[in-house]
Write a protein that holds these residues in place. Structure first.
Motif, short mmCIF file in Angstrom:
data_model
loop_
_atom_site.label_atom_id
_atom_site.label_comp_id
_atom_site.label_asym_id
_atom_site.label_seq_id
_atom_site.Cartn_x
_atom_site.Cartn_y
_atom_site.Cartn_z
N ARG A 1 -80.42 -29.26 1.32
CA ARG A 1 -79.94 -30.38 0.49
C ARG A 1 -80.83 -30.58 -0.74
N GLN A 2 -82.14 -30.45 -0.58
CA GLN A 2 -83.03 -30.58 -1.72
C GLN A 2 -82.75 -29.49 -2.76
N LEU A 3 -82.50 -28.27 -2.30
CA LEU A 3 -82.23 -27.17 -3.22
C LEU A 3 -80.91 -27.37 -3.95
N PHE B 1 -76.21 -9.94 5.29
CA PHE B 1 -77.06 -9.46 6.38
C PHE B 1 -78.11 -8.50 5.84
N GLY B 2 -79.34 -8.68 6.31
CA GLY B 2 -80.42 -7.78 5.92
C GLY B 2 -81.70 -8.53 5.64
N ASP B 3 -82.56 -7.89 4.84
CA ASP B 3 -83.84 -8.46 4.44
C ASP B 3 -83.57 -9.45 3.30
N PRO B 4 -84.01 -10.71 3.43
CA PRO B 4 -83.61 -11.73 2.46
C PRO B 4 -83.86 -11.40 0.99
N ALA B 5 -85.06 -11.00 0.62
CA ALA B 5 -85.36 -10.81 -0.81
C ALA B 5 -84.43 -9.79 -1.46
N PRO B 6 -84.30 -8.57 -0.94
CA PRO B 6 -83.41 -7.62 -1.60
C PRO B 6 -81.93 -8.04 -1.56
N GLU B 7 -81.52 -8.69 -0.48
CA GLU B 7 -80.11 -9.12 -0.39
C GLU B 7 -79.81 -10.23 -1.39
N ILE B 8 -80.74 -11.15 -1.57
CA ILE B 8 -80.55 -12.22 -2.54
C ILE B 8 -80.51 -11.64 -3.95
N HIS B 9 -81.41 -10.71 -4.25
CA HIS B 9 -81.40 -10.07 -5.57
C HIS B 9 -80.10 -9.30 -5.81
N ALA B 10 -79.64 -8.59 -4.81
CA ALA B 10 -78.40 -7.81 -4.97
C ALA B 10 -77.22 -8.73 -5.26
N LEU B 11 -77.12 -9.82 -4.53
CA LEU B 11 -76.02 -10.76 -4.76
C LEU B 11 -76.15 -11.43 -6.12
N ALA B 12 -77.37 -11.80 -6.50
CA ALA B 12 -77.59 -12.44 -7.80
C ALA B 12 -77.15 -11.52 -8.94
N GLN B 13 -77.41 -10.23 -8.81
CA GLN B 13 -76.99 -9.28 -9.84
C GLN B 13 -75.49 -9.04 -9.80
N LYS B 14 -74.93 -9.01 -8.61
CA LYS B 14 -73.49 -8.76 -8.46
C LYS B 14 -72.66 -9.90 -9.06
N LEU B 15 -73.12 -11.15 -8.95
CA LEU B 15 -72.30 -12.29 -9.36
C LEU B 15 -71.98 -12.32 -10.86
N PRO B 16 -72.71 -12.12 -11.83
CA PRO B 16 -74.17 -12.16 -11.97
C PRO B 16 -74.66 -13.60 -12.16
N SER B 17 -75.85 -13.86 -11.66
CA SER B 17 -76.45 -15.19 -11.75
C SER B 17 -77.50 -15.19 -12.85
N ASP B 18 -77.68 -16.35 -13.47
CA ASP B 18 -78.77 -16.44 -14.44
C ASP B 18 -79.94 -17.27 -13.91
N LEU B 19 -79.78 -17.80 -12.69
CA LEU B 19 -80.89 -18.50 -12.04
C LEU B 19 -80.72 -18.40 -10.54
N VAL B 20 -81.83 -18.16 -9.84
CA VAL B 20 -81.85 -18.20 -8.38
C VAL B 20 -82.76 -19.36 -8.00
N VAL B 21 -82.26 -20.22 -7.11
CA VAL B 21 -83.04 -21.36 -6.63
C VAL B 21 -83.41 -21.09 -5.18
N ILE B 22 -84.70 -21.16 -4.89
CA ILE B 22 -85.20 -20.91 -3.54
C ILE B 22 -86.16 -22.04 -3.16
N GLY B 23 -86.40 -22.19 -1.88
CA GLY B 23 -87.30 -23.22 -1.41
C GLY B 23 -88.58 -22.64 -0.85
#
Length: 144
Positions: free
Chosen positions: A20-22, A89-111
């Protein structure tokens, strides 16, 4: 200040307070229609040898059925588009990066809860994401 048109928010379900904070931080930067939410699960492990592939798919489907309602509840609470919910599914860092590039995102918010001791020495998922990002990354310190 940069204007963000697509933000990917990486949440760990089971920590609703942090999620919720994120989301609140992301909503302070852009509208709900520009936000995608991702939750990363580990691949299910089976001991079935050659049958693993088939059972992975079945187990992943079962995991999605368990996880999606929690994601949907979170998105409904903030008026997000349910088509912008992602379970990978997988290792969080590479999976988050892959999805961010696929979308493509201009910001990733993490906690981050902050880290101490061995966890700080060896790093955290949040550190991995920040240090290998190819887009803006916002690490939000959460108090949960």
């Amino acid at each position: 200040m940069a204007s963000y048109t697509r933000i990917l928010v990486a949440v760990a379900l089971g920590d609703d307070h942090q999620a919720r904070q994120l989301l609140e931080k992301a909503l302070s930067l852009t509208s709900a229609r520009n936000i995608h939410v991702v939750h990363v699960e580990e691949h299910p492990v089976t001991g079935l040898g050659d049958l693993t592939g088939r059972n992975h798919a079945m187990n992943e489907a079962q995991i999605r059925q368990r996880v999606f309602p929690a994601l949907r509840e979170l998105s409904d609470a903030y008026g997000l588009n349910s088509e912008h919910l992602h379970i990978v599914f997988g290792d969080p860092a590479p999976e988050i990066h892959a999805l961010a590039q696929k979308l493509p995102s201009d910001l990733v918010v993490i906690g981050s809860h902050g880290s101490r001791g061995l966890k700080r020495l060896f790093g955290t998922t949040a550190d991995d994401i920040v240090h290998s990002a190819r887009m803006d990354t916002l690490m939000v310190y959460t108090d949960g």
